[in-house]
Motif scaffolding. Structure first.
Motif, PDB file in Angstrom:
ATOM      1  N   UNK A 101       0.871  -1.182   0.000  1.00  0.00           N
ATOM      2  CA  UNK A 101       0.000   0.000   0.000  1.00  0.00           C
ATOM      3  C   UNK A 101       0.903   1.225   0.000  1.00  0.00           C
ATOM      4  N   UNK A 102       0.755   2.062  -1.030  1.00  0.00           N
ATOM      5  CA  UNK A 102       1.630   3.216  -1.163  1.00  0.00           C
ATOM      6  C   UNK A 102       0.896   4.408  -1.765  1.00  0.00           C
ATOM      7  N   UNK A 103       1.412   5.625  -1.522  1.00  0.00           N
ATOM      8  CA  UNK A 103       0.760   6.815  -2.068  1.00  0.00           C
ATOM      9  C   UNK A 103       1.158   7.057  -3.513  1.00  0.00           C
ATOM     10  N   UNK A 104       0.257   7.693  -4.233  1.00  0.00           N
ATOM     11  CA  UNK A 104       0.565   8.160  -5.579  1.00  0.00           C
ATOM     12  C   UNK A 104       1.055   9.596  -5.496  1.00  0.00           C
ATOM     13  N   UNK A 105       1.256  10.227  -6.652  1.00  0.00           N
ATOM     14  CA  UNK A 105       1.694  11.617  -6.659  1.00  0.00           C
ATOM     15  C   UNK A 105       0.630  12.556  -6.092  1.00  0.00           C
ATOM     16  N   UNK A 106       1.074  13.703  -5.613  1.00  0.00           N
ATOM     17  CA  UNK A 106       0.166  14.704  -5.044  1.00  0.00           C
ATOM     18  C   UNK A 106      -0.359  15.614  -6.147  1.00  0.00           C
TER      19      UNK A 106
END
Length: 127
Positions: A101-106
C-alpha cells in the motif's frame, strides 16, 4: 459563489507484487491547510487484488488501508502521529514507500468543502 480553498490529494494505491509493477487505486487522502483538514477514504476491490495476486494477504492489505484512515483521523488511531497536526500527518502519508500500500503523486485543486471532496474523489478515481 462560496469561498474555495486550495487542497492537495493523493491516491492510495495497492501494488500486490512489486516486481510486476501492477497497481490499482484503493483510496484517497485529502489535505486542506486553510481548514486544517485531513481525511482518507478507502475502498478495497478484493476481486481486483486477487486477480493481480491470487496469494495476496487481503486481511493485511485491508489493515494497511484502515491504518491510513486512522492516521488521518488522529487521536489513538493515529499511533505515533497522534500528536501531529493535519499537515504533518498528510506529509507522512504521502512520503514514498516500497510497500504493498503506497501513495501516488500529489495533485491540487480548489474546494469549498474538503469533506465532500474526499467522497467525490473516491467515487471518481477509486470505486
Amino acid at each position: 459563489m462560496s469561498e474555495r480553498d486550495v487542497f492537495e490529494y493523493a491516491l492510495v494505491r495497492v501494488v500486490p507484487r512489486m516486481e510486476r509493477g501492477e497497481l490499482f487505486n484503493a483510496g484517497v487522502v485529502v489535505y486542506c491547510r486553510a481548514k486544517s483538514f485531513v481525511a482518507a477514504r478507502t475502498h478495497l476491490d478484493e476481486a481486483k487484488l486477487l486477480a493481480l495476486d491470487p496469494g495476496a494477504d487481503v486481511v493485511g492489505v485491508r489493515a494497511a488501508l484502515h491504518a491510513v484512515e486512522g492516521v488521518c483521523a488522529g487521536g489513538e488511531r493515529a499511533g505515533q502521529a497522534a500528536g501531529d497536526d493535519a499537515g504533518r500527518r498528510f506529509r507522512w502519508l504521502i512520503a514514498p514507500r516500497s510497500t504493498v500500500v503506497q501513495p501516488g503523486p500529489v495533485h491540487t485543486g480548489l474546494t469549498a468543502d474538503p469533506e465532500a471532496e474526499v467522497e467525490r474523489l473516491l467515487d471518481l478515481l477509486v470505486r
